[in-house]
Design a protein around this motif. Structure first.
Motif, PDB file in Angstrom:
ATOM      1  N   ILE A  50       0.846  -1.187   0.000  1.00  0.00           N
ATOM      2  CA  ILE A  50       0.000   0.000   0.000  1.00  0.00           C
ATOM      3  C   ILE A  50       0.882   1.237   0.000  1.00  0.00           C
ATOM      4  N   SER A  51       0.464   2.215  -0.798  1.00  0.00           N
ATOM      5  CA  SER A  51       1.141   3.505  -0.781  1.00  0.00           C
ATOM      6  C   SER A  51       0.579   4.310   0.375  1.00  0.00           C
ATOM      7  N   LYS A  52       1.456   4.756   1.255  1.00  0.00           N
ATOM      8  CA  LYS A  52       0.987   5.448   2.446  1.00  0.00           C
ATOM      9  C   LYS A  52       0.285   6.750   2.096  1.00  0.00           C
ATOM     10  N   ARG A  53       0.752   7.437   1.064  1.00  0.00           N
ATOM     11  CA  ARG A  53       0.222   8.771   0.751  1.00  0.00           C
ATOM     12  C   ARG A  53      -0.971   8.713  -0.185  1.00  0.00           C
ATOM     13  N   SER A  54      -0.889   7.874  -1.242  1.00  0.00           N
ATOM     14  CA  SER A  54      -1.976   7.842  -2.219  1.00  0.00           C
ATOM     15  C   SER A  54      -2.998   6.756  -1.914  1.00  0.00           C
ATOM     16  N   VAL A  55      -2.616   5.822  -1.006  1.00  0.00           N
ATOM     17  CA  VAL A  55      -3.477   4.698  -0.618  1.00  0.00           C
ATOM     18  C   VAL A  55      -3.766   3.774  -1.798  1.00  0.00           C
ATOM     19  N   ILE A  56      -2.952   3.830  -2.831  1.00  0.00           N
ATOM     20  CA  ILE A  56      -3.059   2.862  -3.922  1.00  0.00           C
ATOM     21  C   ILE A  56      -2.530   1.537  -3.397  1.00  0.00           C
ATOM     22  N   THR A  57      -3.141   0.452  -3.858  1.00  0.00           N
ATOM     23  CA  THR A  57      -2.752  -0.881  -3.390  1.00  0.00           C
ATOM     24  C   THR A  57      -2.386  -1.790  -4.561  1.00  0.00           C
ATOM     25  N   TRP A  58      -1.533  -2.743  -4.273  1.00  0.00           N
ATOM     26  CA  TRP A  58      -1.114  -3.734  -5.249  1.00  0.00           C
ATOM     27  C   TRP A  58      -1.147  -5.106  -4.571  1.00  0.00           C
ATOM     28  N   TYR A  59      -1.458  -6.140  -5.336  1.00  0.00           N
ATOM     29  CA  TYR A  59      -1.563  -7.471  -4.769  1.00  0.00           C
ATOM     30  C   TYR A  59      -0.871  -8.507  -5.657  1.00  0.00           C
ATOM     31  N   ALA A  60      -0.318  -9.518  -5.007  1.00  0.00           N
ATOM     32  CA  ALA A  60       0.186 -10.668  -5.737  1.00  0.00           C
ATOM     33  C   ALA A  60      -1.012 -11.429  -6.307  1.00  0.00           C
ATOM     34  N   ASP A  61      -0.807 -12.046  -7.448  1.00  0.00           N
ATOM     35  CA  ASP A  61      -1.903 -12.784  -8.089  1.00  0.00           C
ATOM     36  C   ASP A  61      -2.498 -13.826  -7.146  1.00  0.00           C
ATOM     37  N   SER A  62      -1.665 -14.414  -6.313  1.00  0.00           N
ATOM     38  CA  SER A  62      -2.129 -15.479  -5.418  1.00  0.00           C
ATOM     39  C   SER A  62      -3.122 -14.967  -4.377  1.00  0.00           C
ATOM     40  N   MET A  63      -3.140 -13.654  -4.139  1.00  0.00           N
ATOM     41  CA  MET A  63      -4.002 -13.112  -3.096  1.00  0.00           C
ATOM     42  C   MET A  63      -5.104 -12.210  -3.622  1.00  0.00           C
ATOM     43  N   LYS A  64      -5.096 -11.924  -4.919  1.00  0.00           N
ATOM     44  CA  LYS A  64      -6.120 -11.029  -5.469  1.00  0.00           C
ATOM     45  C   LYS A  64      -7.509 -11.599  -5.226  1.00  0.00           C
ATOM     46  N   GLY A  65      -8.391 -10.745  -4.737  1.00  0.00           N
ATOM     47  CA  GLY A  65      -9.756 -11.170  -4.454  1.00  0.00           C
ATOM     48  C   GLY A  65      -9.923 -11.790  -3.087  1.00  0.00           C
ATOM     49  N   ARG A  66      -8.818 -12.121  -2.432  1.00  0.00           N
ATOM     50  CA  ARG A  66      -8.906 -12.755  -1.108  1.00  0.00           C
ATOM     51  C   ARG A  66      -8.269 -11.901  -0.015  1.00  0.00           C
ATOM     52  N   ALA A  67      -7.514 -10.895  -0.400  1.00  0.00           N
ATOM     53  CA  ALA A  67      -6.827 -10.069   0.599  1.00  0.00           C
ATOM     54  C   ALA A  67      -7.104  -8.600   0.355  1.00  0.00           C
ATOM     55  N   THR A  68      -7.113  -7.850   1.433  1.00  0.00           N
ATOM     56  CA  THR A  68      -7.260  -6.399   1.350  1.00  0.00           C
ATOM     57  C   THR A  68      -6.245  -5.765   2.288  1.00  0.00           C
ATOM     58  N   ILE A  69      -5.389  -4.920   1.717  1.00  0.00           N
ATOM     59  CA  ILE A  69      -4.439  -4.180   2.531  1.00  0.00           C
ATOM     60  C   ILE A  69      -5.000  -2.782   2.741  1.00  0.00           C
ATOM     61  N   SER A  70      -4.923  -2.295   3.958  1.00  0.00           N
ATOM     62  CA  SER A  70      -5.482  -0.986   4.274  1.00  0.00           C
ATOM     63  C   SER A  70      -4.644  -0.344   5.371  1.00  0.00           C
ATOM     64  N   GLN A  71      -4.944   0.917   5.662  1.00  0.00           N
ATOM     65  CA  GLN A  71      -4.168   1.589   6.695  1.00  0.00           C
ATOM     66  C   GLN A  71      -5.053   2.490   7.529  1.00  0.00           C
ATOM     67  N   ASP A  72      -4.610   2.698   8.756  1.00  0.00           N
ATOM     68  CA  ASP A  72      -5.200   3.700   9.650  1.00  0.00           C
ATOM     69  C   ASP A  72      -4.066   4.667   9.956  1.00  0.00           C
ATOM     70  N   SER A  73      -4.049   5.773   9.254  1.00  0.00           N
ATOM     71  CA  SER A  73      -2.941   6.713   9.379  1.00  0.00           C
ATOM     72  C   SER A  73      -2.814   7.266  10.792  1.00  0.00           C
ATOM     73  N   ALA A  74      -3.941   7.471  11.439  1.00  0.00           N
ATOM     74  CA  ALA A  74      -3.903   8.025  12.796  1.00  0.00           C
ATOM     75  C   ALA A  74      -3.198   7.081  13.765  1.00  0.00           C
ATOM     76  N   LYS A  75      -3.277   5.794  13.481  1.00  0.00           N
ATOM     77  CA  LYS A  75      -2.655   4.790  14.349  1.00  0.00           C
ATOM     78  C   LYS A  75      -1.327   4.290  13.794  1.00  0.00           C
ATOM     79  N   ASN A  76      -0.922   4.819  12.635  1.00  0.00           N
ATOM     80  CA  ASN A  76       0.300   4.333  11.978  1.00  0.00           C
ATOM     81  C   ASN A  76       0.286   2.811  11.867  1.00  0.00           C
TER      82      ASN A  76
END
Length: 122
Positions: A50-76
């Motif tokens: 995950i890009s910390k600033r733009s929040v764009i995400t990228w996934y390995a093919d093995s995890m696409k559709g099954r994983a979600t990466i996200s962030q809580d900036s306030a909690k780092n």
């Protein structure tokens, strides 16, 4: 930058887990945060970034559709929500952080790593 993972555990096939990666220290230096995993006897494998600033995400093919990466900036904190888990998802999961530059899926470009959290799917 210090990274601490949590949230691993043992689940049955088809189950879900949410991993957390808490960052401390000079977190303003982080541009990207990724999750990698390593199964016993296998090479480390990139999972997602995950890009910390733009929040764009990228996934390995093995995890696409099954994983979600996200962030809580306030909690780092960066999360990895994994669903429909399979036995082949078993391994030690590490979060890693980097500045801009270099391939996002290559572990060698990440300068900070956590200790890892174990995920076991049976």
């Amino acid at each position: 930058v210090q990274l601490v993972e949590s949230g691993g555990g043992s689940v049955q096939t088809g189950g879900s887990l949410r991993l957390s990666c808490a960052a401390s220290g000079y977190t303003d230096s982080i541009d990207y945060v990724a999750w990698f995993r390593q199964a016993p006897g296998k090479e480390r494998e990139w999972v997602a970034t995950i890009s910390k600033r733009s929040v764009i995400t990228w996934y390995a093919d093995s995890m696409k559709g099954r994983a979600t990466i996200s962030q809580d900036s306030a909690k780092n904190t960066v999360y990895l929500q994994m669903n429909s888990l399979k036995p082949e998802d078993t391994g030690m999961y590490y979060c890693a952080a980097k500045r801009a530059g270099g391939a996002l899926s290559v572990g060698g470009t990440y300068g900070s790593w956590g200790q890892g959290t174990q995920v076991t799917v049976s």
